[in-house]
Motif scaffolding. Sequence first.
Motif, short mmCIF file in Angstrom:
data_model
loop_
_atom_site.label_atom_id
_atom_site.label_comp_id
_atom_site.label_asym_id
_atom_site.label_seq_id
_atom_site.Cartn_x
_atom_site.Cartn_y
_atom_site.Cartn_z
N ARG A 19 0.81 -1.21 0.00
CA ARG A 19 0.00 0.00 0.00
C ARG A 19 0.85 1.27 0.00
NH1 ARG A 19 -4.97 -2.01 -1.39
NH2 ARG A 19 -5.25 -4.03 -0.34
N SER A 20 2.16 1.11 -0.08
CA SER A 20 3.03 2.29 -0.13
C SER A 20 3.04 2.85 -1.55
CB SER A 20 4.45 1.93 0.29
OG SER A 20 5.08 1.14 -0.71
N SER A 21 3.79 3.92 -1.74
CA SER A 21 3.86 4.55 -3.07
C SER A 21 4.56 3.66 -4.08
CB SER A 21 4.59 5.89 -2.96
OG SER A 21 5.90 5.71 -2.42
N ASP A 22 5.31 2.65 -3.62
CA ASP A 22 5.99 1.74 -4.55
C ASP A 22 5.02 0.85 -5.29
OD1 ASP A 22 8.66 2.56 -3.99
OD2 ASP A 22 8.55 1.48 -2.08
N ASN A 27 6.09 -14.44 9.57
CA ASN A 27 6.53 -14.87 8.25
C ASN A 27 5.59 -14.37 7.15
OD1 ASN A 27 8.51 -16.42 6.76
ND2 ASN A 27 6.88 -17.86 6.30
N SER A 28 4.32 -14.22 7.49
CA SER A 28 3.34 -13.74 6.51
C SER A 28 3.62 -12.30 6.09
CB SER A 28 1.92 -13.84 7.08
OG SER A 28 1.58 -15.19 7.32
N TYR A 29 4.35 -11.59 6.92
CA TYR A 29 4.77 -10.23 6.55
C TYR A 29 6.18 -10.21 5.96
CZ TYR A 29 6.35 -5.45 6.74
OH TYR A 29 6.88 -4.24 6.39
N TYR A 30 7.11 -10.88 6.62
CA TYR A 30 8.52 -10.74 6.23
C TYR A 30 8.88 -11.50 4.96
CZ TYR A 30 9.59 -8.25 10.51
OH TYR A 30 9.64 -7.31 11.50
N VAL A 52 7.24 -4.03 2.85
CA VAL A 52 5.98 -3.62 2.22
C VAL A 52 5.03 -3.06 3.28
CG1 VAL A 52 6.22 -5.32 0.38
CG2 VAL A 52 4.96 -5.92 2.46
N LYS A 53 4.08 -2.29 2.82
CA LYS A 53 3.06 -1.74 3.70
C LYS A 53 1.77 -2.51 3.48
CE LYS A 53 0.69 2.56 4.95
NZ LYS A 53 0.55 4.01 4.65
N MET A 54 1.35 -3.26 4.50
CA MET A 54 0.16 -4.09 4.39
C MET A 54 -0.96 -3.54 5.27
SD MET A 54 1.34 -8.08 4.46
CE MET A 54 2.30 -8.82 3.15
N GLU A 55 -2.17 -3.68 4.77
CA GLU A 55 -3.33 -3.43 5.60
C GLU A 55 -3.72 -4.72 6.30
OE1 GLU A 55 -6.37 -1.74 3.16
OE2 GLU A 55 -5.36 0.21 3.00
N ARG A 56 -4.64 -4.61 7.23
CA ARG A 56 -5.07 -5.76 8.02
C ARG A 56 -5.49 -6.94 7.14
NH1 ARG A 56 -7.98 -6.15 13.12
NH2 ARG A 56 -9.43 -7.90 13.12
N ASN A 57 -6.34 -6.69 6.15
CA ASN A 57 -6.83 -7.77 5.30
C ASN A 57 -5.74 -8.35 4.42
OD1 ASN A 57 -9.43 -7.70 6.31
ND2 ASN A 57 -10.17 -6.25 4.76
N ASP A 58 -4.76 -7.53 4.04
CA ASP A 58 -3.64 -8.04 3.25
C ASP A 58 -2.87 -9.10 4.03
OD1 ASP A 58 -4.26 -6.21 1.24
OD2 ASP A 58 -2.91 -4.68 2.05
N LEU A 59 -2.61 -8.80 5.30
CA LEU A 59 -1.87 -9.73 6.15
C LEU A 59 -2.66 -11.02 6.37
CD1 LEU A 59 0.67 -10.22 7.82
CD2 LEU A 59 -0.50 -9.17 9.77
N ILE A 60 -3.97 -10.87 6.59
CA ILE A 60 -4.82 -12.06 6.79
C ILE A 60 -4.83 -12.92 5.53
CG2 ILE A 60 -7.18 -12.85 7.17
CD1 ILE A 60 -7.60 -10.43 8.97
N ASP A 61 -4.99 -12.28 4.37
CA ASP A 61 -5.02 -13.04 3.11
C ASP A 61 -3.71 -13.77 2.86
OD1 ASP A 61 -7.59 -12.20 2.65
OD2 ASP A 61 -7.03 -10.56 1.31
#
Length: 264
Positions: free
Chosen positions: A51-54, A228-231, A241-250
């Motif tokens: 969700r960042s500018s990248d 691990n789901s983030y890193y 990366v910049k994740m929202e709540r649902n991104d991390l859950i998915d």
Amino acid sequence: MRPLDLGTGLQRNILMYARRNLSPYVYVSSRSEKDSALQLGIRIPEVINDRSSDGSVLRFVFLDNVCAVKWITGPKKGHAQGPTRTEFQKQVKESYANIILHSQGALLPTLYGKMVRVPEVSMAMSPLRRILISLEELGRIATSEFEKTLKSNSAAKRYFTLLEDLRFIKLEGDYYVAGEGMTNLKAKEIEPPELYEQILGSVIEQRSKYLQEVLHWTMIVPYLRWSNSYYLPSYEVGRLVKMERNDLIDTYVRFHEARRPMLT
């Protein structure tokens, strides 16, 4: 590993069969020099949400050597012999799961210092902490001193065995005393809280499987999985990366195929 050049017509026939019956994303990952069997891999497209500018990134996961398909020559025409679609899907899931487990194992050494501060993990490790504090204060301890607090003699022995395997303590006669691992930490020069965190962190780093399977400290598993789901996606794209709540859950669901977990 990336797909091999198709080469012979035989290999093209096998690949056509596999893409028609298994998945359009399969490729030849290796070949046998002895027979007509080919090892097939699969390329899995995944979108990493950022969700960042990248912005988000499309990446491909290459799973090599998922299955073998062999060409059988018949009296009139040949045919391919390989796994069914259901068997292939199972093998793909196993290969994908191995990547996730390997990633968790690589991540663990960077997290163990933080894990000992997680309330559930800290509570589960309190028997180890009590053993180390008693050893620091008394100079020697016996398993019998912990049988009542740990509910059983076998439970006490498991904790002492773990620390002995890590050489933090050693048995002298009927008592345990400080071992080489604890001596090397220069316990006298380190304040007890910091010392205990170093020791407990080493326990998690070196014996995480033992903690899960023998001591049943299952709270370590979800902590590792969420981390691990983030890193892992961040590692794949080369940035945090910049994740929202649902991104991390998915991502968690995709990695572990669990029911949709809840974040609190």
